[in-house]
Structures are given as structure tokens and as C-alpha cells.
Motif scaffolding. Sequence first.
Motif, short mmCIF file in Angstrom:
data_model
loop_
_atom_site.label_atom_id
_atom_site.label_comp_id
_atom_site.label_asym_id
_atom_site.label_seq_id
_atom_site.Cartn_x
_atom_site.Cartn_y
_atom_site.Cartn_z
N PRO A 182 -9.46 -8.78 -18.60
CA PRO A 182 -9.57 -7.89 -19.53
C PRO A 182 -8.85 -6.71 -19.51
O PRO A 182 -8.29 -6.28 -18.66
CB PRO A 182 -11.15 -7.32 -19.63
N LEU A 183 -8.38 -6.24 -20.95
CA LEU A 183 -7.54 -4.79 -20.97
C LEU A 183 -7.88 -3.80 -20.19
O LEU A 183 -7.23 -3.14 -19.39
CB LEU A 183 -7.20 -4.62 -22.52
N GLU A 184 -9.35 -3.49 -20.23
CA GLU A 184 -9.67 -2.28 -19.49
C GLU A 184 -9.56 -2.43 -18.07
O GLU A 184 -9.25 -1.58 -17.30
CB GLU A 184 -11.23 -1.93 -20.02
N MET A 185 -9.66 -3.65 -17.52
CA MET A 185 -9.49 -4.03 -16.16
C MET A 185 -7.94 -3.74 -15.57
O MET A 185 -7.83 -3.70 -14.37
CB MET A 185 -10.00 -5.19 -15.72
N GLN A 186 -7.05 -4.14 -16.68
CA GLN A 186 -5.92 -3.90 -16.38
C GLN A 186 -5.09 -2.68 -16.06
O GLN A 186 -4.54 -2.62 -15.19
CB GLN A 186 -5.01 -4.51 -17.57
N VAL A 187 -5.73 -1.85 -16.60
CA VAL A 187 -5.43 -0.41 -16.38
C VAL A 187 -5.95 0.12 -14.87
O VAL A 187 -4.86 0.69 -14.11
CB VAL A 187 -6.06 0.53 -17.25
N LYS A 188 -6.95 -0.47 -14.45
CA LYS A 188 -7.45 -0.09 -13.11
C LYS A 188 -6.81 -0.78 -12.06
O LYS A 188 -6.52 -0.33 -11.10
CB LYS A 188 -8.93 -0.38 -12.92
N LEU A 189 -6.45 -2.01 -12.52
CA LEU A 189 -5.73 -2.90 -11.55
C LEU A 189 -4.28 -2.06 -11.31
O LEU A 189 -3.61 -2.33 -10.11
CB LEU A 189 -5.29 -4.21 -12.03
N LEU A 190 -3.67 -1.64 -12.33
CA LEU A 190 -2.37 -1.44 -12.18
C LEU A 190 -2.48 -0.01 -11.36
O LEU A 190 -1.42 0.16 -10.57
CB LEU A 190 -1.87 -0.77 -13.79
N VAL A 243 2.29 -9.60 -24.05
CA VAL A 243 2.59 -8.17 -24.33
C VAL A 243 2.75 -7.98 -25.90
O VAL A 243 2.13 -6.87 -26.32
CB VAL A 243 3.67 -7.79 -23.33
N GLN A 244 3.45 -8.61 -26.44
CA GLN A 244 3.76 -8.45 -27.99
C GLN A 244 2.52 -8.73 -28.84
O GLN A 244 2.43 -7.84 -29.59
CB GLN A 244 4.90 -9.40 -28.38
N LYS A 245 1.53 -9.38 -28.34
CA LYS A 245 0.41 -9.48 -29.10
C LYS A 245 -0.67 -8.23 -28.53
O LYS A 245 -1.68 -8.32 -29.49
CB LYS A 245 -0.25 -10.78 -28.82
N GLY A 246 -0.36 -7.74 -27.49
CA GLY A 246 -1.16 -6.68 -27.44
C GLY A 246 -2.36 -6.77 -26.55
O GLY A 246 -3.29 -6.15 -26.22
N THR A 247 -2.40 -8.09 -25.81
CA THR A 247 -3.35 -8.62 -25.03
C THR A 247 -3.01 -8.14 -23.54
O THR A 247 -4.07 -8.70 -22.72
CB THR A 247 -3.82 -10.24 -25.30
N PHE A 248 -1.87 -7.88 -23.29
CA PHE A 248 -1.66 -7.68 -21.91
C PHE A 248 -0.81 -6.54 -21.86
O PHE A 248 0.30 -6.23 -22.65
CB PHE A 248 -0.91 -8.96 -21.32
N ARG A 249 -0.89 -5.71 -20.93
CA ARG A 249 -0.10 -4.28 -20.62
C ARG A 249 1.39 -4.68 -20.14
O ARG A 249 1.26 -5.45 -19.35
CB ARG A 249 -0.66 -3.24 -19.89
N GLU A 250 2.15 -3.99 -20.81
CA GLU A 250 3.64 -4.10 -20.51
C GLU A 250 3.78 -3.61 -19.07
O GLU A 250 4.65 -4.09 -18.27
CB GLU A 250 4.63 -3.48 -21.65
N ASP A 251 3.07 -2.27 -18.89
CA ASP A 251 3.57 -1.81 -17.57
C ASP A 251 2.95 -2.67 -16.37
O ASP A 251 3.66 -2.79 -15.34
CB ASP A 251 2.92 -0.38 -17.42
N LEU A 252 1.78 -3.18 -16.51
CA LEU A 252 1.36 -4.05 -15.59
C LEU A 252 2.25 -5.48 -15.58
O LEU A 252 2.33 -5.82 -14.26
CB LEU A 252 -0.12 -4.77 -15.80
N PHE A 253 2.80 -5.94 -16.63
CA PHE A 253 3.58 -7.15 -16.56
C PHE A 253 4.63 -6.76 -15.70
O PHE A 253 5.27 -7.69 -14.70
CB PHE A 253 4.12 -7.39 -17.68
N TYR A 254 5.33 -5.66 -15.70
CA TYR A 254 6.68 -5.31 -14.89
C TYR A 254 6.31 -5.08 -13.32
O TYR A 254 7.12 -5.25 -12.75
CB TYR A 254 7.33 -4.19 -15.61
N ARG A 255 4.85 -4.55 -13.18
CA ARG A 255 4.76 -4.31 -12.02
C ARG A 255 4.51 -5.67 -11.22
O ARG A 255 4.68 -6.01 -9.84
CB ARG A 255 3.30 -3.42 -11.90
N LEU A 256 3.86 -6.76 -11.82
CA LEU A 256 3.72 -7.94 -11.33
C LEU A 256 4.89 -8.94 -11.19
O LEU A 256 4.98 -9.61 -10.31
CB LEU A 256 2.47 -8.83 -11.88
N ASN A 257 5.75 -8.76 -12.22
CA ASN A 257 7.09 -9.52 -12.64
C ASN A 257 8.17 -9.16 -11.52
O ASN A 257 9.53 -9.23 -11.88
CB ASN A 257 7.53 -9.74 -13.83
#
Length: 456
Positions: A252-260, A295-309
Amino acid sequence: MNKSELEALVEVLLNISHQSYTIIDKEGRVVYWSMEASNIFQISNEDIIGKSINQFFEKKDLIILESLKKAKPYQKEEHYAGNNKYVNIISKPIICNNEVVGAIVTELDVSDQVYNRNKIKQFENQISVLERQISEYNDHGSFSSIIGNSSNMTRVKYLIKKAAQSEVNTLITGESGVGKELFSRSIHDFSKRFKQPFVTVNCGTIPANLFESEMFGYEKGAFSGANQKGKEGLIEQADKGTLFLDEIADMPLEMQVKLLRMIQEKKFYRVGGTTERSIDVRIVAATNKNLIDEVQKGTFREDLFYRLNVVNIEIPPLRDRKEDIETLSYHFYQLSKRNYEIKLQPIPLTLMQKFKHYNWPGNVRELQNIIERLIIFSEDGDFQEYIFDDYANFEKNNYSKSIEIEGSLSEKLKYYEGEIIKKIYKECDYNKKATAVKLGISRPTLYAKLTYYNIT
């Protein structure tokens, strides 16, 4: 020497060798069937004489029909003649007055040679697995479960070793069934954290309203129904070890913030808590989706993507490493053989060739499942190739209607067995002898199954 004596002499000459002889007329009906042919194919003279040879063998396996049709001789070694038999074969048309009136084929049974060579190949694969396990023993057994020596897999193993030696976050991508969790585990096993916990979180199975408490834990009294002692979250369970976030795109998007925040600061709060807790955890994430698209669809945070990738490892689909299919097949063969305690013949060469030509949309998981299915449906230790043929045709045709059967595994298997027997019986025009031959079972076994499944 009169005619009957001459015929008797010809009969003796034809049966004195270890080769079989079959003669068909121009209509494809069997007019001569030698004693050795009966021995090889377990079809009696009385059953086959006067009948179309198509009733007893697959048309694609009958070289004699090619000689009849094209008026040409053929010679082939280790030809698959059906009924789990391999033969060296010579087939020639019979020509009289410039007209093809029939064909004759002579066959030498070489099944034992083929199966022995197949067994040797099987033993070589087993030795290869053992050698690999021994050579990697000092690597904590990290790659003992990664089967395959193709160029694609060699590169993946290299990337995993390099990633494991660092502490960076790693993103593993690939289609469903390629074994992303296995490769993630290998990164952990090969790292300096190998003695610490490896905790798996399937982001697609945790309800959104429970995600935070499952991931971060909660303090006592944090919410109604909470454990009075509080609860340690999955992140805390992975402390000093590796946290594997499977299907990360479904978080979920709201969890992505806390994981980041946790990844950046190495700190977090339990639900209902006011004390900030420190954490030392290595993140490995996996997905079968394209995260850039998400990320482009807005279902995944771009900043989290770069942290994981930080490191990305793409696991190739099985269709792109078909050199590994044989080794994988024998690996799953050995596993299932031990699990079911069944004495089995080696995987037939013809079946292995079919494996190599199939596209495997479900990847390694699909291969493992079909090997298990073939073992379950084996008859007297022999693989029934029609099981895979029917399965592959079903997948190829992409039937929109799927069969949903309620009940236990044994009940489902019985249902499918009945459906397959019914299908083959109909294809053989309800000829029991031909059906038994095509299914690779004895006639008494077929009669029993027809009665059991009420097939008329």
C-alpha cells in the motif's frame, strides 16, 4: 519344395533373427506380423492382422506409412516406435508392375541401449549436482538449490555473489515462477548475515489495515483486540539479518512512506508506541511487475524505487535458458521420487525433447509441477507421456474455461484421470485395445478404470 513348405521356410527365416518384420497392404492393413514384432510391442498376431496399423500406433511414429505413401525407402536409428520402444528401422515400399502394393519394415529393438544411456545421463546429472554442492559447501550451501549452468544462469550467480558481498538494497525482478525467493535467499546465505534471520514478507497477502502492525509491530493496548503484551513486527524479527519483501509492487502507498523512512534512518516506531527503535536490516525486494511503469501510474513511490533499486538482478525465464531444462527435470525427478517413494524409470528421451520445445509460461515452478504430476500418474514406474501432451495442448490452445474441482488432491487427480481416459477412449473410437495401447496400460487395467469411472 511345394508352396506350403516354401511358406514355412520363409516364416522360419523371418523369425530366426532378433529383428521384427511387418508388412502392410496398400490400404495400410497389416498382412504380416512376425513373432519378434509381437514380442517387442506386446501385440498378438491375432489382434493386429487384417487391421489398420493406425489403430495400434501413432501415425507420426509410423515410418512404414511414409514408405507406402512416397514409394521411398527409409532408414533411421533409435526411432521411437511408440509403447516406450526404440528401434533401428529400415522401411521399404513393395512395388509390383510399377505400382506400390504395400510396404515392409524391419525393426531391431534397441530400447535397452537407449534407456541405459539415459540412466547414465541421469547419473551424470546426479554427480554434477553432488559436485556442485561439495564445491559450494564453504559458501554455506548458498547456491546448492540454484540449478543450471547456462550462460544466463552463470551471469545471475555472479551478480548474486557480488550483491551478497555488499550491504546494499537489492531488487530482484522476473516473471512468476522463476524462483525469486530462492535467489533472494541465496543473497542472504552468501552474505555475512547468513547466520542471522531471513524473514519473508509477502506484500500481496497482508490486508492493508493490518500491514503497519504486521510490519512494525505494536505496543500493548495499541488498538482493540491487540495482544496485551504487544507484538514484535516482522522488521524486528529480521534484525541483524535480511528482510525479503516479496511482491513489493503490491505494498500500500501509505506503507511505502513508512518503509522509506525506516530504510533511510534505520529507525521506526511500533504502532501505538512513542519510543523510536533502531534496526539493522538488509532489504531484498522482489516483483514480477515493471516498477517504472508502477511509478508512472502513481501506484509506487519513485523515491522508494530508487532506494530499493541500488542493485537490480533480472532472473531470466525458463524459455531463455532451455539448456537448464534437463538438469532441472532430473533435480525435480529425484525430489518427487523420494517424496512419493516410487520406483521409476528414467525420464524418456522423447519426453525430455518435448520439455525442451515447450515454452514454459509458468517457468521453473511449472516444470516442477508437471514432473510431480507425471510421477503421480506413472504406471509400473513408466512415465505416461500423454499426460504432458494433453497438458501442453491445453496450455497452447489457451482454453478460457478452466475446470474447478472441489475436494482433496486425490479426488482431483481421480477426476482428471477419468477425463483423460474418456478423451483417449473416444479418440480411439471406443476400441479398448487401441485405448490401452495409447494410454500405455494393460487391458485389464483399462477395463478396471472404465468400470470405476463408469465410462461406456
